[in-house]
Design an enzyme around this catalytic site. Sequence first.
Site, PDB file in Angstrom:
ATOM      1  N   TYR B 100       0.826  -1.218   0.000  1.00 43.68           N
ATOM      2  CA  TYR B 100       0.000   0.000   0.000  1.00 43.68           C
ATOM      3  C   TYR B 100       0.861   1.269   0.000  1.00 43.68           C
ATOM      4  O   TYR B 100       0.494   2.283  -0.583  1.00 43.68           O
ATOM      5  CB  TYR B 100      -0.938   0.027   1.204  1.00 43.68           C
ATOM      6  CG  TYR B 100      -2.190  -0.790   1.000  1.00 43.68           C
ATOM      7  CD1 TYR B 100      -3.134  -0.418   0.042  1.00 43.68           C
ATOM      8  CD2 TYR B 100      -2.438  -1.917   1.763  1.00 43.68           C
ATOM      9  CE1 TYR B 100      -4.290  -1.175  -0.151  1.00 43.68           C
ATOM     10  CE2 TYR B 100      -3.589  -2.674   1.580  1.00 43.68           C
ATOM     11  CZ  TYR B 100      -4.512  -2.300   0.624  1.00 43.68           C
ATOM     12  OH  TYR B 100      -5.643  -3.025   0.436  1.00 43.68           O
ATOM     13  N   GLU B 196       5.854 -29.831  15.538  1.00 42.27           N
ATOM     14  CA  GLU B 196       5.093 -29.251  14.438  1.00 42.27           C
ATOM     15  C   GLU B 196       3.760 -28.663  14.927  1.00 42.27           C
ATOM     16  O   GLU B 196       3.400 -27.559  14.560  1.00 42.27           O
ATOM     17  CB  GLU B 196       4.825 -30.364  13.403  1.00 42.27           C
ATOM     18  CG  GLU B 196       3.931 -29.967  12.251  1.00 42.27           C
ATOM     19  CD  GLU B 196       3.579 -31.170  11.357  1.00 42.27           C
ATOM     20  OE1 GLU B 196       4.093 -32.280  11.619  1.00 42.27           O
ATOM     21  OE2 GLU B 196       2.797 -30.991  10.410  1.00 42.27           O
TER      22      GLU B 196
END
Lengths: 367, 367
Positions: B100, B196
């Site tokens: 942006y 994990e």
Amino acid sequence: MKAKAKVKPKAVPALVNMGNGLSKEILSGRNPSIAIPLRNLSNVRFDEERSIIQLGDQKQNRHFFNVAMAKKFMQTLMVAAKCKEHIEQGKTTSLRDMYYMVLKTFPQSTEKTVDEQSETDEVAEDLEVALDLLREELHLFADKRGTLVGEIELEDNGDPIDGRRAGSGGWSVPSIVEPSVIKFKRCTAKFILLVEKAAVWQRLHEDKFWQKHKCILVTGQGQSSRGVRRLLYRLVNELKLPLYVATDNDPWGYYIYSVIKQGSINLAYESMRMAIPSARFIGFSSRDPEKFDLPKGVEIKLNQNDVNRAKQLLEYRWFKKKEWQEEIKYMLKTGNKYELQALSTKDISFITDDYLPRKLKQRDWLD
Amino acid sequence: MKAKAKVKPKAVPALVNMGNGLSKEILSGRNPSIAIPLRNLSNVRFDEERSIIQLGDQKQNRHFFNVAMAKKFMQTLMVAAKCKEHIEQGKTTSLRDMYYMVLKTFPQSTEKTVDEQSETDEVAEDLEVALDLLREELHLFADKRGTLVGEIELEDNGDPIDGRRAGSGGWSVPSIVEPSVIKFKRCTAKFILLVEKAAVWQRLHEDKFWQKHKCILVTGQGQSSRGVRRLLYRLVNELKLPLYVATDNDPWGYYIYSVIKQGSINLAYESMRMAIPSARFIGFSSRDPEKFDLPKGVEIKLNQNDVNRAKQLLEYRWFKKKEWQEEIKYMLKTGNKYELQALSTKDISFITDDYLPRKLKQRDWLD
């Protein structure tokens, strides 16, 4: 954990009570059954007075001697037994683990007690509703998500957490935030700001927005988890803090806000303990691009999905307020949506130094 | 933030140097250009000696006077200028915000400087590689993900964090963990365990595995973020701690481990500062169901995707070790995969009390 084991769990008597009821039925030669409230759209209603989505009174009896129900009946009792065991051990478990703990094959057969996790998930929700307990009280957790910093000191499972000194990463909101685990110690905040996106939270944290404006800054990283919703509920109700919600300007952002405020259809039975009717939507609103003189090019065209979803929202009872109808219709009229981060085109800290302070000062929010 | 502003950033001289080079070329009437290393498969190689995936030496010159390159050249300089500005202000920004900030429309035109975030993302990666800087040193961040608890005290942007008292939620690993932000204070850990899944982390944390075994317990919540990888790298190299990785037993779990150990193809240029060749795979291994006598029914059939991915892994140079070839081939032979949580069928705390301690004691890991 120690802190949890100390608490007197009300879930155990509820589970024992259910078991006793069943054994009485069995001993008296009746077909044992459990009454489970229905959790579908037909049994959901919007409570106008309280302004929250609630579950109705329809129930279904789950019988043991019924070919269509026997397996589910068995699963319900297996999950209930595991829950009781875990609460007594002071241990919590994920829904995935619960699935594995209940999964067995019958002797001399490849038939399984459960085929998919969705079965045990559903049974766990049944137990929640039937026994009027929170999932957390059954010592089940979903993956945690969400972070907090700001003007509050609390205790997390006996460990002291200072929101003003929680580092650049912040305090990670656990999935179980009941008073037995999380205790509020000292709060110097005047309000809570919930932002949808982690990146916006990071920007505000780095700019020390919470220090300047004396608030608690939370991100739900998208649709808020149950842990975040329940924590916000406790902060709002126990500490009497107002809550402002900042999301992107799209139908999904509106909905994230409405789940915080009125609850969701899926978890309607949780609204009483999670919905925050006083929550206010501080942005991003469809009128903001003009109000804040955003440059052209930062808008994103609504796609067909967005348009359909916006039209659905217009029909929801809890979006019927005049200002919300105007807000959503204006979005549809312009055909554009915006991310909060579009404000960065003005300046990296525009959201911290200008946008949010101005909105708060001018009481420019949607209710 | 204050702590960041204090550090002398090496990125600024690098950016200024690039700018000076370009202005010299312009003033001397030449076509200004920037040399960008190629980041594709053809320019990636496995460094056998160091045992990490590295980027080769091929470069491409990005010219201003070239119709195909002019726009990208402009974007590169816009992003570089913004980065310099932010480093000097002591502010960091997300990749989305960067998009942006660089997005403008040209006067009297609807033509934009950038159409998609992927363009600025790519340019940011170009700058990283071309200037030999970490993304974090350019003050850019990705969404943070990952949590830590255990036997370490550290300082996060000036705030003291005690891993032994970080609550049930743990310390949320920020996306920027450079020494200017994160300082290690006192470490009583003997090793690091990376898991994990957040739910497994939660189980181990609740059982206080880190206390019993004197370790640091981290979850990456799936594929580890750059923040987590970089933090592990620093912990391993600065504190000389061994690292063990526990993932599900499927090709994706193997790959999560291999990215930690050797680096990834996409981020090959980061391997030097992120890959940890000493990392060990502690499970879940295809042989474990037999070793630990898991009941039948907890296995999951490999699908075609899994099979294809497993066959790909067999071909990667860094999976050519004998034990890894055997491991993967055995998975393919049985046709099954397993989740770590399948261990819960034995007992809720089987992973904490039996599985991991036994594997560590018997040095039963893959290298």
